[in-house]
Write a protein that holds these residues in place. Sequence first.
Motif, mmCIF file in Angstrom:
data_model
loop_
_atom_site.group_PDB
_atom_site.id
_atom_site.type_symbol
_atom_site.label_atom_id
_atom_site.label_comp_id
_atom_site.label_asym_id
_atom_site.label_seq_id
_atom_site.Cartn_x
_atom_site.Cartn_y
_atom_site.Cartn_z
ATOM 1 N N ALA A 35 -12.918 40.214 27.438
ATOM 2 C CA ALA A 35 -14.354 40.545 27.473
ATOM 3 C C ALA A 35 -14.410 41.745 26.365
ATOM 4 O O ALA A 35 -15.402 41.793 25.394
ATOM 5 N N LEU A 36 -13.630 42.783 26.452
ATOM 6 C CA LEU A 36 -13.474 43.724 25.363
ATOM 7 C C LEU A 36 -13.365 43.196 23.842
ATOM 8 O O LEU A 36 -13.828 43.720 23.030
ATOM 9 N N LEU A 37 -12.570 42.055 23.814
ATOM 10 C CA LEU A 37 -12.202 41.644 22.482
ATOM 11 C C LEU A 37 -13.619 40.896 21.985
ATOM 12 O O LEU A 37 -13.801 40.979 20.785
ATOM 13 N N LEU A 38 -14.344 40.212 22.883
ATOM 14 C CA LEU A 38 -15.341 39.519 22.478
ATOM 15 C C LEU A 38 -16.442 40.700 22.190
ATOM 16 O O LEU A 38 -17.462 40.602 21.066
ATOM 17 N N LEU A 79 -19.384 41.586 13.916
ATOM 18 C CA LEU A 79 -20.228 40.894 13.102
ATOM 19 C C LEU A 79 -21.479 41.345 12.985
ATOM 20 O O LEU A 79 -22.021 41.060 11.710
ATOM 21 N N LEU A 80 -22.126 42.268 13.607
ATOM 22 C CA LEU A 80 -23.422 42.767 13.530
ATOM 23 C C LEU A 80 -23.472 43.759 12.249
ATOM 24 O O LEU A 80 -24.383 43.730 11.651
ATOM 25 N N ARG A 81 -22.366 44.589 12.274
ATOM 26 C CA ARG A 81 -22.216 45.633 11.494
ATOM 27 C C ARG A 81 -21.919 45.041 9.963
ATOM 28 O O ARG A 81 -21.726 46.172 9.160
ATOM 29 N N SER A 82 -21.232 44.243 10.158
ATOM 30 C CA SER A 82 -20.533 43.460 8.811
ATOM 31 C C SER A 82 -21.719 42.941 7.727
ATOM 32 O O SER A 82 -21.180 42.390 6.690
ATOM 33 N N GLY A 83 -22.797 42.478 8.465
ATOM 34 C CA GLY A 83 -23.726 42.137 7.409
ATOM 35 C C GLY A 83 -23.895 40.653 7.773
ATOM 36 O O GLY A 83 -24.756 39.677 6.916
ATOM 37 N N VAL A 120 -23.290 33.934 22.927
ATOM 38 C CA VAL A 120 -22.936 34.264 24.364
ATOM 39 C C VAL A 120 -22.550 33.089 25.243
ATOM 40 O O VAL A 120 -21.558 32.985 25.875
ATOM 41 N N PRO A 121 -23.212 31.705 24.582
ATOM 42 C CA PRO A 121 -22.446 30.725 25.521
ATOM 43 C C PRO A 121 -20.810 30.580 25.226
ATOM 44 O O PRO A 121 -20.056 30.139 25.994
ATOM 45 N N THR A 122 -20.665 30.504 23.943
ATOM 46 C CA THR A 122 -19.072 30.487 23.496
ATOM 47 C C THR A 122 -18.244 31.498 24.174
ATOM 48 O O THR A 122 -17.210 31.071 24.695
ATOM 49 N N ALA A 123 -19.012 32.770 24.199
ATOM 50 C CA ALA A 123 -18.216 33.945 24.791
ATOM 51 C C ALA A 123 -18.061 33.614 26.172
ATOM 52 O O ALA A 123 -17.099 33.951 26.844
ATOM 53 N N ALA A 124 -18.997 33.103 27.096
ATOM 54 C CA ALA A 124 -18.976 32.757 28.385
ATOM 55 C C ALA A 124 -17.907 31.845 28.674
ATOM 56 O O ALA A 124 -17.145 31.617 29.627
ATOM 57 N N ALA A 125 -17.806 30.565 27.833
ATOM 58 C CA ALA A 125 -16.720 29.648 28.088
ATOM 59 C C ALA A 125 -15.417 30.309 27.799
ATOM 60 O O ALA A 125 -14.520 29.958 28.494
ATOM 61 N N VAL A 126 -15.359 31.006 27.014
ATOM 62 C CA VAL A 126 -13.916 31.863 26.713
ATOM 63 C C VAL A 126 -13.739 32.697 27.952
ATOM 64 O O VAL A 126 -12.358 32.740 28.246
#
Length: 361
Positions: free
Chosen positions: A26-29, A36-40, A63-69
């Motif tokens: 979770a911390l990694l995601l 990603l938000l800060r990198s433009g 979010v769906p991908t993160a939830a599956a992970v």
Amino acid sequence: MDRRPGLSIRLKLTLSYAGFLTLAGALLLVAMGVFLLRSGWLRTNESGAVRENPVIQFVRAFVPTAAAVMVFLLVFGLVGGWFLAGRMLAPLDRITHATRTVADGSLSHRIRLPGREDEFRELADAFDMMLAQLEAHVAEQRRFAANASHELRTPLAISKTLIDVARADPNHDTGELVDRLHTVNTRAIDLTEALLLLSRANQRSFTREHVDLSLVAEEAAETLHPLADKHGVTLETSGDIAPTTGSPALLLQLITNLVHNAIVHNVPREGTVRVHTGVRPRTVVLTVENTGERLTPQLVATLTEPFQRGTERTHADQAGVGLGLAIVKTITEAHDGTLTLTPRRAGGLRITVELPAASGA
């Protein structure tokens, strides 16, 4: 002890592994999302035309991908943690099985855990060592009980025989009967007192006091000088002040037993007994050596066992109860000391008792 049922260690470790893996995922995601938000990556195109908020687009795609992970990590952590915990706790299961086997009375069982040195291996080896010592102690106690029963049964059987003979023959000399009964009864009393002394020393139920072994050795020698004169044995005492802590009565019994044995197990005439006390950096030493018959190392190794006798006794006053050196060994161990028996090349025995020196000595 009655306890409420709880989770097994294996299940606790499994939940811990799975929880840690899930939290790390979770911390990694979250970190990836912030990066990603800060990198433009979510900036609008150059024309500035935006049909939908890029953050919302990101959330919908991420979010769906993160939830599956996360679900995968949770399942993987539970399954992997279960097998990993089982593998890690396998030595503990083996130790538990060995404990239950020993509890059923199989003291000869050993774990003999294979593998390299680790915490479980150290625990298993310590357990095996404890079992070996316990098995030896139980075997020694069984031999002691059997020997004690035999030694006590002998005077009782003799007394019964003498009484039966007197009852069958009323004209039998009662004076001789009384003398023999007195001798047999005295031996039984001596044996009982020796057993009680042995038990007291084993329990360490005594108060520790400051004791000078040199003074105790002189007292024991003075008491046994008449016996030495009777056997034609020269009794010599020498040495330095040897302060230690312990029971004066038990230490006197220890030295008395050693000197008595050295006198009676000696050459018939012109024998010698030497008692010496000395001081080492952290210990005090008592040495008692005598002349006598040559003894083998194998025989010397058995002399401290109860009811063991080194040589055949030829005099009536030598008929001890066979607990002299056993009592010496027990008293020495009760005082946290060491007992060493060494056969002399010229014959006889050298016995060394090493005890902790008194603090500040």
